[in-house]
Design an enzyme around this catalytic site. Sequence first.
Site, short mmCIF file in Angstrom:
data_model
loop_
_atom_site.label_atom_id
_atom_site.label_comp_id
_atom_site.label_asym_id
_atom_site.label_seq_id
_atom_site.Cartn_x
_atom_site.Cartn_y
_atom_site.Cartn_z
N TYR A 131 31.87 111.51 1.15
CA TYR A 131 31.25 110.75 0.06
C TYR A 131 31.93 109.41 -0.19
CZ TYR A 131 34.43 113.24 -3.37
OH TYR A 131 35.47 113.78 -4.08
N GLU A 132 31.25 108.56 -0.95
CA GLU A 132 31.63 107.16 -1.17
C GLU A 132 31.71 106.38 0.15
OE1 GLU A 132 31.45 105.84 -3.94
OE2 GLU A 132 31.33 107.68 -5.10
N GLY A 133 30.82 106.69 1.07
CA GLY A 133 30.81 106.04 2.37
C GLY A 133 31.61 106.85 3.35
#
Length: 568
Positions: free
Chosen positions: A428-430
Site C-alpha cells: 500500500y501507498e504505492g
Amino acid sequence: MAYRAPVGEFRFIFDHVVNFEQVSESALFSEASADVVDAILSEAGKLCEEVMAPLQRVGDLHPAVLENGVVRTSPGFGEGFAQIAEGGWLGISASPESGGMGLPQTLATAVNEMMSASCLSLSLNPLMTQGQIEALEHHASDELKALYLPKLITGEWCGTMNLTEPQAGSDVGALSSKAEPNGDGTYAVTGQKIFISWGDNDFSENICHLVLARLPDGNKGTKGISLFMVPKYLPDENGMPGAANTLKVVSLEHKLGLHGSPTAVMQYDGATGWLVGEPHNGMAAMFTMMNNARLGVGVQGIGAADGAYQQALGYALDRKQGRTPAEGTGTIADHADVRRMLTTMRAEIFAARSIALSCAVAIDMARATDSADWLSRAAFLTPIAKSHGTDIGIEMASMGIQVHGGMGFIEETGAAQYLRDVRVTSIYEGTNGIQAMDLVGRKMMDGGEAAYRLLEEIEAGAEAARVTMPDLAEEVWAAAETLRETTEWIVGQEMNDRFAGAVPYLRAFARVLGAHFHLKAAMAGNGPRLALAQFFIKRLLPEHAALLVHARAGADGLYNLSTDDLAA
C-alpha cells in the site's frame, strides 16, 4: 520481552548521524530544543510501552467487525486512541494556528516508528489523520481548515484517504467515482472505494473522508480528478456532527494481518462533499498526503522490524538448546547462526531507521529553508525510505520467526503476527516496485543531480573516516563509486531499461546509504557501534555489487520468455 521504546537510539541518530541540529537551529523549528526532543521521545516511548504495546495481541485475536452497519473495534482500541489524542500526538507536526505542536517531521517520524513497533494496527489511525491534516493545511479553503483541523488535531474526528477502486488500483486515473455540483457550493459524490484503512470506528465523533472523484467537466486520467471532503456526519451550524451523510461501510476485508485495523469497502451514494483545492487538481492535494504517508509507511516497516527483533532477542536470551561453542549466556544467542540473525536484525534496523530519519530531516529543511536542493533530496529519499523500510520490516519479521524456531510458527508466541501485519506495507501507498520505478524515472528527471549530491556526501564521509577506519572507509567509498557509475548508466537509458533494474538499484542505493550511516555512527560512537558497522559493511554492503549488475542488465532479457512460456 516486553516492548522497550528505543529512545536513546533515536537521540544518538539525531545527534550523530542525520544532523538534526540543522533542523533545530532553523527559525521555523527553533522550539525543537534538545530538552523538548528528549521530553517528546520519552513521553511517546511511555505511551507506546504502557498503552499501545498491550493492545498488539488484542487486536490480532479480536479483530474489528461490522455488525448491523456499525464497525466494532478491538477491545481497548478506543481507550488507547483516546490516550494518543489526549497526549496531542495527532498534531505533533501540525500548525500551532490550528492547535498543533508545530514540531519537525523528523520527531513525528520517530514517534510514528515507536507506535508502529508497539501496535501497528492502532498506529494506522493517527497516521491517516496526520496525513489528512497536512493535505488540508496545504490545499483546503480557510473555511474547511477552520472547521476540520482543530477537531482532527484533538482526535475528536478521524481522517481517511479514499483513492482505490475495484478497477483503479495503482492506475488512479481509471477511477469512476463522480461528483455533481449541488448548486450551493457542495457536491454529490457517488462511487465505491476499496482498501480504506480505518474507514470507520466506534470511538470517534466523526470520520472525515478525503475522496477522489471526477467532476462532470473533468478530463480522463489523473489530470481530471478532484478531491472532496466527505464526512460521515454533516457538520451543523455549530460545527458539530449533525445528520448522517449518504455513505456507508459495505464490508470489512478479511486480511492476512492488521486484524485490529478495519479496512473498509466504502459506498458513496450522492454523499455531500466539499471541494478541497482547485477543481481537477485533486492528485496534487492527495500527493501532499501520500508523500508523508509513504515515509510513514516506511517507518511502519522499521517499527515492525524492531518489534520482531526485540521479541526474537528476548526469546534467544531465554531459550537453551544444545551445547554452545562460545562462552556467554548458555542460550541459543551464543550459537553462531542465531548470533548472525540477531546482529543482522540490529544492523538492518539501524540502517533503515537512519535512512528514514535522514529523509525526514530533508523534508523539514525543505520547509525551513525553501531550498530546492533540500526539496529534491527529500523527494529522492522518499521512495528509498518507503521501499527499503518495508522490505526490511518483512525480512526481519521473517527472520524473527526463524530465531524462534518451531515456536515462531506457533501463533501463541506472537512472532508470526509481526510478519502478517507488516506484509502489506510493501504494497500500500504505492507498491515497492512502483516506488523503485519512481526513483529511476521521475526522481531522475534532473539528470541524476540529487543522486550525485548524496553520493558526494557519502564519499566525503568515507574520506573523513580514512585516518581512523581505513578499511571500512575504503569499502564505503568504493561502493559509492560503483553506485555512481550505475547511476550514470541509468540516466542514459530508455525508461523500460531503467524500470527493469529499478528494484535492485533502489536496494543497492539503500545498502550504500546504510553503510554510510553505520560509518558515521562508528566514528561518533563506542565499541559496539564500531562492531555493528563492521558487520554491516563487511557482510551486508557487498550485496550492492550483485544488485548493480542486475540493475544494468536492461529490459531485453525479461521478455525472452513469452507469456505462453511462463504458463507452460
